[in-house]
Write a protein that holds these residues in place. Structure first.
Motif, PDB file in Angstrom:
ATOM      1  N   VAL A  46       0.843  -1.205   0.000  1.00 25.06           N
ATOM      2  CA  VAL A  46       0.000   0.000   0.000  1.00 25.06           C
ATOM      3  C   VAL A  46       0.876   1.253   0.000  1.00 25.06           C
ATOM      4  O   VAL A  46       0.586   2.220  -0.709  1.00 25.06           O
ATOM      5  N   ALA A  47       1.973   1.216   0.770  1.00 20.60           N
ATOM      6  CA  ALA A  47       2.885   2.373   0.818  1.00 20.60           C
ATOM      7  C   ALA A  47       3.454   2.670  -0.572  1.00 20.60           C
ATOM      8  O   ALA A  47       3.506   3.825  -0.998  1.00 20.60           O
ATOM      9  N   ARG A  50       0.706   3.882  -2.990  1.00 19.02           N
ATOM     10  CA  ARG A  50       0.410   5.290  -2.694  1.00 19.02           C
ATOM     11  C   ARG A  50       1.360   6.220  -3.449  1.00 19.02           C
ATOM     12  O   ARG A  50       0.944   7.227  -4.006  1.00 19.02           O
ATOM     13  N   ILE A  61      -5.643   6.581   0.552  1.00 25.13           N
ATOM     14  CA  ILE A  61      -5.581   6.314   1.989  1.00 25.13           C
ATOM     15  C   ILE A  61      -5.996   4.867   2.224  1.00 25.13           C
ATOM     16  O   ILE A  61      -6.503   4.196   1.315  1.00 25.13           O
ATOM     17  N   CYS A  62      -5.807   4.414   3.437  1.00 23.01           N
ATOM     18  CA  CYS A  62      -5.995   3.008   3.752  1.00 23.01           C
ATOM     19  C   CYS A  62      -6.832   2.879   5.025  1.00 23.01           C
ATOM     20  O   CYS A  62      -6.630   3.632   5.981  1.00 23.01           O
ATOM     21  N   ILE A  63      -7.787   1.972   4.997  1.00 21.59           N
ATOM     22  CA  ILE A  63      -8.636   1.727   6.162  1.00 21.59           C
ATOM     23  C   ILE A  63      -8.517   0.253   6.542  1.00 21.59           C
ATOM     24  O   ILE A  63      -9.025  -0.619   5.824  1.00 21.59           O
ATOM     25  N   GLU A  84      -8.652   3.579  -0.638  1.00 20.89           N
ATOM     26  CA  GLU A  84      -9.620   4.482  -1.265  1.00 20.89           C
ATOM     27  C   GLU A  84      -8.963   5.824  -1.560  1.00 20.89           C
ATOM     28  O   GLU A  84      -7.899   6.128  -1.031  1.00 20.89           O
ATOM     29  N   LYS A  85      -9.645   6.624  -2.360  1.00 18.77           N
ATOM     30  CA  LYS A  85      -9.216   8.013  -2.517  1.00 18.77           C
ATOM     31  C   LYS A  85      -9.609   8.764  -1.260  1.00 18.77           C
ATOM     32  O   LYS A  85     -10.659   8.503  -0.686  1.00 18.77           O
ATOM     33  N   ARG A  86      -8.769   9.693  -0.860  1.00 17.96           N
ATOM     34  CA  ARG A  86      -9.057  10.429   0.371  1.00 17.96           C
ATOM     35  C   ARG A  86     -10.364  11.200   0.259  1.00 17.96           C
ATOM     36  O   ARG A  86     -10.706  11.741  -0.748  1.00 17.96           O
TER      37      ARG A  86
END
Lengths: 86, 86
Positions: A46-47, A50, A61-63, A84-86
């Motif tokens: 994810v990093a 991004r 962003i990540c949830i 998701e997009k922020r």
């Protein structure tokens, strides 16, 4: 939405590519990991994703959340990372 | 901003409490983890903290990134999870 399944042996750069592709196409991606090694690879992916997406002007962003999944008739607790997009 | 340092032995519920406290006070929190076991605990802690914060009406998101940190004069690659309001 298809779930991107990550294992401890997954190459995080490949997973990052998959996340980036899905994000560009659908605008959100779901990553599933079971166990510490898999979660580690998923977070690193994810990093990296991004960074890739920032070049397209997408602030990803990540949830993280827990999710029970059934594998070989056994219930396991997975970590799902919703990107998701922020 | 103080960094919340997480190890593989950290109790993720305690870390979740720390994240929640910092988020309520400052509005953002930074969590640092080195190694798969630590990253796993950190991500689980963020998932739990997110649930706590939702009860306060705070939609917390997470931004993972790599960061070089110096420990005992050795450079190590850490994962930092920046927790922010959406």
């Amino acid at each position: 939405m298809e779930v991107i399944k990550v294992s401890a042996k997954s190459r995080f750069t490949s997973v990052a590519g998959a996340i980036t592709g899905v994000m560009r196409e659908v605008g959100r991606a779901e990553v599933q990991a079971i166990g510490a090694g898999a979660v580690n690879q998923a977070v690193k992916a994810v990093a990296i994703a991004r960074n890739y997406l920032q070049q397209d002007g997408i602030d990803a962003i990540c949830i993280p959340h827990f999710a029970e999944v059934c594998i070989d008739n056994q219930e396991r607790t997975s970590i799902k990372l919703l990107v998701e997009k922020r």
